[in-house]
Design an enzyme around this catalytic site. Structure first.
Site, PDB file in Angstrom:
ATOM      1  N   LYS A   1      32.431  39.535  40.412  1.00 50.09           N
ATOM      2  CA  LYS A   1      31.874  38.616  39.422  1.00 50.09           C
ATOM      3  C   LYS A   1      30.456  38.252  39.838  1.00 50.09           C
ATOM      4  O   LYS A   1      30.218  37.826  40.971  1.00 50.09           O
ATOM      5  CB  LYS A   1      32.725  37.355  39.314  1.00 50.09           C
ATOM      6  CG  LYS A   1      32.140  36.328  38.349  1.00 50.09           C
ATOM      7  CD  LYS A   1      32.865  34.997  38.429  1.00 50.09           C
ATOM      8  CE  LYS A   1      32.218  33.963  37.519  1.00 50.09           C
ATOM      9  NZ  LYS A   1      32.788  32.611  37.694  1.00 50.09           N
ATOM     10  N   GLN A   2      29.527  38.392  38.907  1.00 50.66           N
ATOM     11  CA  GLN A   2      28.136  38.091  39.204  1.00 50.66           C
ATOM     12  C   GLN A   2      27.479  37.475  37.983  1.00 50.66           C
ATOM     13  O   GLN A   2      27.860  37.762  36.845  1.00 50.66           O
ATOM     14  CB  GLN A   2      27.382  39.367  39.613  1.00 50.66           C
ATOM     15  CG  GLN A   2      25.934  39.178  40.023  1.00 50.66           C
ATOM     16  CD  GLN A   2      25.745  38.162  41.128  1.00 50.66           C
ATOM     17  OE1 GLN A   2      25.618  36.968  40.853  1.00 50.66           O
ATOM     18  NE2 GLN A   2      25.757  38.626  42.377  1.00 50.66           N
TER      19      GLN A   2
END
Length: 350
Positions: A237-238
């Site tokens: 997740k970014q």
């Protein structure tokens, strides 16, 4: 189906017709119905992990596509329960968090040890659950930006979770400890057959310079993605990149001129494509975060983020506050609109 072009407004043509040239789509490991067979069959992951990953891919409105729509609600710890749930008090009750994920057609619900354990027997067999292991609690004064383990891997396994998530603040004073803790936790999770997801964030006051916040620069966030894949995060997740050139502007670390002259451009899809390239060319799925709720603009912003992620070669969106800080029907509408982007044959990989 959602009118995607209408929600994109003036950006519609730019976002829907752009073609990446720095990293071509043919060189990526793209999401698809066969992703586990095509990509994860090369890894050292056990059959248990692969089965649970396939379960994630088979659930909800995006089931069978290889894309993910995840509802994350750990903000009761990260931002305080009052700040998170006062806009919509029904979500002080954990069952309503899971119900939003179910009714919203999500692949998975992700929350804290307390939230999931309080309703696990009712819901573990109805929707995949992901336990968020560590948090930055918000009662310490002066404020500290440090991730602390709130749960053990065995607790996630025993309550029926098929995945675990954790955060590392790369660049922070405590990141070396966080890297070691999360790496060990992920290895244990894999031993027990669970999928691993890393919130791969940056945290350092020096990353803000001359009025520009390089916590969301493509080059720095992409290196954080690369580090996440290195400690065997199955999914990363970014935050969606908003600028580039963090290494050069801050004047630290290592980079290469070619990153900026050939491999990326100023186009938002190119900036996100560089994140995908750093996730071992897509072998670790990239999901972008939906960000905080701003009110009336949330629906358009969520769809825009989903379009950029999908066209860059990403695997989906993880959106929380934009969905649960609204009335239930509006939260479901937003989640469904994001999913429509990944279901749409007109939104292709750039």
């Amino acid at each position: 189906m959602t009118d995607i072009a209408k929600l994109l407004g003036k950006e519609a043509d730019s976002l829907l017709s752009y073609t990446c040239t720095g990293f071509k789509k043919e060189d990526l490991y793209l999401p698809g119905p066969d992703f586990v067979d095509r990509v994860f069959s090369d890894t050292d992951r056990s059959p248990h992990v692969m089965r649970n990953l396939q379960t994630l891919f088979n659930t909800g409105r995006l089931g069978g596509t290889g894309y993910l729509s995840i509802l994350p609600v750990d903000q009761g710890i990260e931002h305080s329960a009052g700040a998170s749930f006062a806009p919509n008090p029904m979500y002080f009750d954990p069952k309503n968090i899971v119900e939003l994920a179910l009714q919203g057609g999500c692949n998975c619900v992700c929350s804290t040890l307390g939230v999931l354990s309080s309703v696990a027997r009712r819901y573990a067999h109805k929707i995949p659950m992901m336990l968020k292991l560590n948090h930055n609690e918000s009662l310490t004064l002066p404020a500290m930006y440090e991730q602390t383990m709130f749960a053990q891997i065995e607790q996630a396994h025993d309550m029926g979770c098929i995945a675990v998530g954790a955060t590392i603040y790369f660049g922070s004073e405590d990141c070396r400890r966080q890297i070691q803790e999360v790496s060990e936790a992920f290895e244990r999770a894999h031993e027990l057959g669970m999928v691993t997801v890393l919130w791969s964030y940056l945290r350092n006051p020096a990353f803000k310079k001359d009025g520009v916040d390089y916590h969301v620069s493509s080059d720095l966030t992409s290196q954080a993605v690369h580090l996440a894949a290195t400690i065997k995060a199955d999914i990363v997740k970014q935050k969606l990149p908003e600028n580039n050139g963090g290494y050069k502007a801050i004047g630290f670390g290592h980079t290469h001129d070619k990153v900026y002259s050939e491999l990326t451009s100023d186009h938002p899809i190119d900036l996100a494509r560089y994140q995908v390239a750093n996730s071992f060319m897509g072998r670790a799925g990239l999901i972008n975060s939906g960000g905080g709720s701003k009110g009336h603009s949330d629906l358009g912003e969520a769809v825009r983020t989903a379009v950029i992620n999908k066209r860059a070669g990403g695997m989906g969106l993880i959106s929380g506050r934009k969905a649960f800080q609204k009335p239930l029907n509006e939260g479901i509408e937003l989640l469904n609109a994001v999913q429509d982007v990944y279901l749409s044959k007109d939104v292709t990989v750039a």
